[in-house]
Design an enzyme around this catalytic site. Structure first.
Site, PDB file in Angstrom:
ATOM      1  N   ASP A   1      -2.018   5.552  -5.705  1.00  0.00           N
ATOM      2  CA  ASP A   1      -2.261   4.788  -4.486  1.00  0.00           C
ATOM      3  C   ASP A   1      -2.642   3.341  -4.780  1.00  0.00           C
ATOM      4  O   ASP A   1      -3.726   3.070  -5.291  1.00  0.00           O
ATOM      5  CB  ASP A   1      -3.364   5.476  -3.678  1.00  0.00           C
ATOM      6  CG  ASP A   1      -3.597   4.816  -2.326  1.00  0.00           C
ATOM      7  OD1 ASP A   1      -2.718   4.067  -1.873  1.00  0.00           O
ATOM      8  OD2 ASP A   1      -4.658   5.046  -1.733  1.00  0.00           O
TER       9      ASP A   1
ATOM     10  N   ASP B   1       0.830  -1.207   0.000  1.00  0.00           N
ATOM     11  CA  ASP B   1       0.000   0.000   0.000  1.00  0.00           C
ATOM     12  C   ASP B   1       0.863   1.254   0.000  1.00  0.00           C
ATOM     13  O   ASP B   1       1.511   1.573   0.996  1.00  0.00           O
ATOM     14  CB  ASP B   1      -0.909  -0.025   1.233  1.00  0.00           C
ATOM     15  CG  ASP B   1      -1.796   1.204   1.340  1.00  0.00           C
ATOM     16  OD1 ASP B   1      -2.029   1.863   0.305  1.00  0.00           O
ATOM     17  OD2 ASP B   1      -2.264   1.496   2.452  1.00  0.00           O
TER      18      ASP B   1
END
Length: 373
Positions: A258, A68
């Site tokens: 992201d 992430d």
């Protein structure tokens, strides 16, 4: 963990449908170049979530993690986690690791994910990223994980690759990877078009085999010292330039790249306008009737670069129809108003990254984008 990225991770946890288990072993690529290490990513959700395997400790204990770029902590479940969400997870046993050390300088902390929560204590141990070994790396051991949303998640823990707000922080794992002449402070991500194919994350460099032949790498300066963001100047559709960022002080928006978000998130009014322009006939039975659109970014030389998405990219059946958009199509859009110093943020998640290969250069604070295979 950066406060801002608590919600974007929730997008990936709550906006996609679980459809199958991971039936193949996660593994390290045998084709990694000297100095770099590539970890294969396997899919467990419709075209959206890709999970890789790392090892922690001596002897190594293997864990499945979600990589992430929107968070900064690495954490995995502890052997002392008795919550329901930990039942189906691989748990870290610190008693069998020779190099485990509790971190006495930090108190246990709670990390919130919307309505969910993880409670972690900090420790240090050796982290194995394929062929790369990071010694005495700080990470979190989760003694509690809330049932929602983690019980149904097939990853054991989270591997944060974000930028820390604290410039003095030395805990980020990619900052601690041993360097040499062929290994840089770089990582890169490839997501396949289909969940049936393998993705990859490469530490120490990037792999040209994931880039479409004759596609150039465009480089963009990171526009925030807090997040992996680049300058976005607008959106183009049918040659029409939507100046969605024109009201911002600096004349551009921050677009976050992201991996922890499944969709494309952006200001509510902008996405409502975009969906109307993409689909004026209000029909999704034939995707060829839907228009293409492009995000426009300003590169490191101030030149505008366009990154196009087609209906095959932004229409995803696993996404529910959003009531705010008032459109029958399964747009992979998430209307949300998140403020930044340069106005509202855009968040470009896996829908975007399945089309474009992303290279994150920490030392030079820039992001490279190229069309992926």
């Amino acid at each position: 963990m950066n406060k801002f990225f608590v919600f974007p991770l929730l997008l990936i946890l709550n906006s996609i449908v679980l459809v199958k288990s991971l039936t193949e072993n996660l593994r390290v690529s045998r084709y990694s170049k000297p100095g770099v290490s590539t970890i294969i990513l396997k899919g467990g959700y419709i075209n959206r979530q890709f999970i890789g395997e790392i090892s922690i400790g001596n002897p190594p204990q293997s864990f499945k993690v979600l990589f992430d770029t929107g968070s900064t902590n690495l954490w995995i479940p502890s052997k002392n986690c008795y919550a329901k969400a930990c039942y189906n997870k691989k748990k870290y046993d610190y008693n069998i690791s020779k190099n485990y050390r509790i971190s006495s300088s930090k108190n246990p902390v709670n990390i919130f994910f919307g309505t969910g929560k993880v409670q972690i204590a900090y420790a240090t141990d050796d982290i194995h990223l394929g062929s790369i070994k990071v010694r005495n790396q700080e990470f979190g051991i989760a003694n509690y994980m809330s049932d929602d949303p983690f019980s149904d998640m097939q990853f054991d823990g989270l591997f944060g690759l974000g930028i820390s707000e604290d410039i003095k922080r030395k805990g980020l794992i990619y900052d601690n990877i041993p360097r040499n002449s062929s290994r840089k402070n770089v990582f890169s991500i490839y997501y396949p078009k289909s969940v049936d194919d393998n993705g990859a994350i490469t530490f120490g460099g990037y792999d040209k085999k994931y880039i479409e032949p004759n596609s150039n790498i465009d480089w963009f300066v990171v526009s925030s010292r807090k997040y992996w963001t680049i300058k976005m100047t607008g959106i183009k559709i049918n040659g029409l330039f939507l100046e969605v960022c024109s009201g911002n002080i600096e004349g551009y928006c921050d677009a976050v790249i992201d991996t922890g978000t499944s969709s494309i998130a952006g200001p509510q009014n902008d996405l409502i306008l975009l969906t109307k322009l993409l689909n004026p006939v209000k029909s999704c039975q034939n995707k060829t009737l839907l228009k293409n659109f492009s995000f426009v970014f300003s590169d490191e030389n101030g030149v505008e670069k366009e990154y196009e998405l087609t209906s095959n990219d932004y229409i995803v059946n696993s996404f529910k129809v959003d009531p705010i958009l008032k459109n029958p199509c399964n747009f992979a859009f998430m209307p949300i108003n998140i403020s930044s110093p340069n106005g509202y943020l855009y968040i470009l998640g896996q829908v975007f990254l399945q089309k474009y290969y992303a290279i994150f250069e920490k030392d030079n604070m820039r992001i490279g984008l190229a069309k992926s295979i």
